[in-house]
Write an enzyme that holds these catalytic residues in place. Structure first.
Site, PDB file in Angstrom:
ATOM      1  N   GLU A 143       0.829  -1.222   0.000  1.00 35.67           N
ATOM      2  CA  GLU A 143       0.000   0.000   0.000  1.00 35.67           C
ATOM      3  C   GLU A 143       0.853   1.258   0.000  1.00 35.67           C
ATOM      4  O   GLU A 143       0.550   2.231  -0.691  1.00 35.67           O
ATOM      5  CB  GLU A 143      -0.943   0.010   1.217  1.00 35.67           C
ATOM      6  CG  GLU A 143      -2.023  -1.051   1.177  1.00 35.67           C
ATOM      7  CD  GLU A 143      -3.117  -0.810   0.133  1.00 35.67           C
ATOM      8  OE1 GLU A 143      -3.119   0.238  -0.527  1.00 35.67           O
ATOM      9  OE2 GLU A 143      -3.978  -1.700  -0.031  1.00 35.67           O
TER      10      GLU A 143
ATOM     11  N   ARG B 160       0.610   3.803  -3.225  1.00 33.24           N
ATOM     12  CA  ARG B 160      -0.001   5.116  -2.958  1.00 33.24           C
ATOM     13  C   ARG B 160       1.039   6.212  -2.759  1.00 33.24           C
ATOM     14  O   ARG B 160       0.966   7.265  -3.385  1.00 33.24           O
ATOM     15  CB  ARG B 160      -0.908   5.053  -1.730  1.00 33.24           C
ATOM     16  CG  ARG B 160      -2.027   4.037  -1.879  1.00 33.24           C
ATOM     17  CD  ARG B 160      -3.115   4.240  -0.835  1.00 33.24           C
ATOM     18  NE  ARG B 160      -3.848   3.005  -0.580  1.00 33.24           N
ATOM     19  CZ  ARG B 160      -5.077   2.955  -0.093  1.00 33.24           C
ATOM     20  NH1 ARG B 160      -5.726   4.052   0.201  1.00 33.24           N
ATOM     21  NH2 ARG B 160      -5.669   1.790   0.125  1.00 33.24           N
TER      22      ARG B 160
ATOM     23  N   ASP C 266      -4.640  -9.914  -8.500  1.00 35.89           N
ATOM     24  CA  ASP C 266      -4.904  -8.923  -9.566  1.00 35.89           C
ATOM     25  C   ASP C 266      -3.719  -8.175 -10.176  1.00 35.89           C
ATOM     26  O   ASP C 266      -3.360  -8.374 -11.328  1.00 35.89           O
ATOM     27  CB  ASP C 266      -5.981  -7.918  -9.121  1.00 35.89           C
ATOM     28  CG  ASP C 266      -5.704  -7.280  -7.745  1.00 35.89           C
ATOM     29  OD1 ASP C 266      -4.606  -7.477  -7.198  1.00 35.89           O
ATOM     30  OD2 ASP C 266      -6.604  -6.592  -7.230  1.00 35.89           O
TER      31      ASP C 266
ATOM     32  N   GLU D  58     -12.282   0.191 -10.215  1.00 29.21           N
ATOM     33  CA  GLU D  58     -11.889  -0.762 -11.270  1.00 29.21           C
ATOM     34  C   GLU D  58     -12.833  -0.791 -12.468  1.00 29.21           C
ATOM     35  O   GLU D  58     -12.390  -0.948 -13.619  1.00 29.21           O
ATOM     36  CB  GLU D  58     -11.767  -2.180 -10.687  1.00 29.21           C
ATOM     37  CG  GLU D  58     -10.599  -2.346  -9.731  1.00 29.21           C
ATOM     38  CD  GLU D  58     -10.849  -1.759  -8.340  1.00 29.21           C
ATOM     39  OE1 GLU D  58      -9.860  -1.518  -7.616  1.00 29.21           O
ATOM     40  OE2 GLU D  58     -12.032  -1.534  -7.977  1.00 29.21           O
TER      41      GLU D  58
ATOM     42  N   THR E  15      -0.971   0.772 -10.313  1.00 25.36           N
ATOM     43  CA  THR E  15      -2.258   0.170  -9.933  1.00 25.36           C
ATOM     44  C   THR E  15      -3.087   1.088  -9.045  1.00 25.36           C
ATOM     45  O   THR E  15      -4.212   0.769  -8.703  1.00 25.36           O
ATOM     46  CB  THR E  15      -2.046  -1.223  -9.303  1.00 25.36           C
ATOM     47  OG1 THR E  15      -3.285  -1.936  -9.356  1.00 25.36           O
ATOM     48  CG2 THR E  15      -1.546  -1.123  -7.870  1.00 25.36           C
TER      49      THR E  15
END
Length: 552
Positions: free
Chosen positions: A177, A181, A310, A444, A530
């Protein structure tokens, strides 16, 4: 023959004398000019000379004050766009910018400096994913503010980063994360604006994450204490395993960290992950979600293109694209994996909806997550480079997945998609379990609409995006920002009171780009991480042959 040589020598002597005279005169003129200049002009000349030396240093590999290589910043194409010519599209795009302004202003007003906003209770919210690092929404939103030309807000956010963004925290963070981010957000902000503070902070944070790779295999831990450098895995993960989507979603950011820092360690760490995976047997060509970082062996044989799996697949494709299509290994790994997914996981329901199921030890579970809906966009993005004339086939698959994911929205009361939906027992594209009925402002489905629009210009994708905008406005907008909802099948929304940082980073950015022209962040120059942070394609060095061909 001899006479010609003598003549040449005489001619050369005269040329040298003429040059000496000319240089002497030029030096006299320059000295005279300097004496006539004001002190501030002389200062400026000195500064210009220094800048020139700095640029020469750059070519020789000089270092700046932070001991980073001096880099001449050039903004990649399409960092900002222009208004669409079509009035309806322009109006819709403006509306999405207003939504961003409302989300940002609410955060600024009630939660400034906190990681996220609680829009109902109008206070800050801190997720344990970031340990005690602060400002997730600020860093996640930087590039969206820039792309939407909200420059005053961008400057305010930049100032906060400069003065308050601190990674010296004695706390555990999620490596994944924090990478997607914070590292991703800082890299994008640097590439869009050229501000050195973002490059410096991204590299600082990258260095703090390196101890996560201190495992017997080099497969990183999921959790890391940034102060002690001690790592561990999620206690719930199968047999102490690392998670495919976590260790497999560092590649893009770490390649850029090596490029911007001059430190090859970042790239080496992520390339080593590939080496470990290449040595392993893949059940039916599939990659299980769990891998033990001590033994280098798979954990449980669970496979998913949704949560836990994913973005690993996404980053294989994007590593190839970001390398200016030179990373042949990434390309092969992606198309091989996609073939295995098509064979073993992709199915069509009796009602004609294509979905990607989950695989548990050889048995299929006929459910698809909201997270899996990114795959429509991924498959469309990769279709052009597909092997053996499969481009058309992959574009059809992408369109089918986009349609299924749209159905998951259309079949709810609030017209917002559930976290997971099933295809069994006569049910299609509907959540049957209470813990799958929530919507947390996820991007998404909209991400897939954006890619499908870029590649097909079929107006239905903009219409579907606009349906989502109307549902977000109607059910998620509250007085203090935007909130997720607990049940998309309920007649009125029960708000979860969190404005996720990815709503500003991804959902609103992809909506804005859906209603922008294709030359705004064009896909041949930018690759989105992503978390929707755009990173420039690292252009390959041109050979003399390339240059010759380009000239012709």
């Amino acid at each position: 023959m001899l006479r010609v040589i003598v003549l040449l020598e005489v001619g050369t002597d005269e040329k040298i004398l003429a040059k000496i005279r000319k240089d002497h005169e030029k030096a006299l003129v320059e000295a005279k000019d300097t004496l006539q200049k004001r002190p501030d002009e002389i200062k400026q000349d000195i500064q210009n000379e220094k800048d020139k030396v700095l640029k020469e240093d750059l070519v020789k590999g000089g270092k700046d004050d932070n001991n980073l290589p001096v880099i001449e910043y050039v903004q990649p194409p399409g960092a900002t766009g222009h208004e669409p010519s079509d009035p309806e599209t322009k109006e819709r795009r403006e509306k999405i910018k207003e939504m961003m302004k409302f989300a940002w202003d609410s955060y600024k007003r009630y939660a400034w400096g906190s990681n996220e906003l609680r829009p109902v209770s109008k206070q800050g919210h801190s997720s344990n994913l970031f340990g005690s690092i602060k400002g997730a929404t600020i860093v996640d939103a930087l590039d969206t503010l820039y792309v939407m030309e909200m420059y005053e807000d961008f400057e305010m956010a930049t100032e906060w980063v400069e003065k308050n963004l601190d990674f010296n925290v004695n706390a555990e963070v999620s490596v994944f994360e924090v990478n997607i981010r914070f590292v991703g957000g800082l890299l994008s902000a640097y590439y869009l604006s050229g501000k050195e503070v973002f490059r410096k902070k991204a590299i600082q944070l990258g260095e703090k994450l390196l101890p996560a790779f201190k495992t017997p295999t080099g497969i990183p831990w999921a959790l890391l204490n940034l102060k002690s450098g001690i790592g561990r895995n999620w206690p719930w993960a199968s047999g102490g395993s690392s998670i495919l989507a976590e260790y497999g979603t560092l590649h893009l950011e770490f390649m850029h960290l090596s490029k911007l820092s001059g430190n090859p360690a970042f790239a080496e760490k992520v390339m080593n992950i590939r080496k470990v995976l290449n040595r392993l047997d893949k059940p039916q060509g599939l990659y299980p979600n769990y891998l033990n970082p001590n033994s280098g062996q798979w954990g449980q044989h669970h496979v998913s293109v949704g949560g836990l799996g994913d973005s690993f697949y996404e980053y294989l494709l994007k590593a190839w694209l970001m390398s200016d299509k030179t990373d042949e290994e990434g390309k092969k790994l992606y198309y091989d994996a996609l073939q295995a997914i098509e064979t073993s996981l992709m199915r069509k329901s009796s009602g004609g909806l294509t979905y990607i199921a989950e695989w548990k030890g050889g048995l299929l579970e006929h459910k698809m997550g909201h997270l899996t809906c990114f795959a429509g966009g991924m498959i469309a993005l990769g279709a052009d480079g597909a092997p053996e004339d499969k481009t058309g086939h992959q574009m059809e698959q992408a369109a089918e997945i986009a349609r299924t994911c749209h159905e998951s929205y259309a079949r709810t009361t609030l017209k917002l998609g559930p976290e997971g939906f099933r295809f069994d027992g006569g049910v299609e594209a509907i959540a049957t379990r209470q813990n799958e009925k929530y919507f947390i402002l996820r991007p998404e489905v909209i991400e897939t609409y954006m890619y499908m629009w870029r590649f097909t210009h079929d107006p239905k994708y903009r219409e579907w995006g606009w349906e989502a905008v109307q549902a977000l406005e109607k059910h998620c907008r509250v007085e203090g920002g935007y909130s997720g909802v607990r049940d998309v099948y309920a007649s009125s929304p029960n708000h979860d009171d969190v404005q996720q940082s990815f709503y500003l980073a991804e959902t609103l950015k992809y909506l804005f780009l859906l209603f922008s022209d294709d030359d705004h962040l064009p896909l041949e120059h930018w690759v989105f991480n992503t978390e929707a942070h755009p990173l420039p394609v690292i252009k390959k060095e041109m050979t003399d042959t390339d240059k010759h061909n380009q000239l012709e």
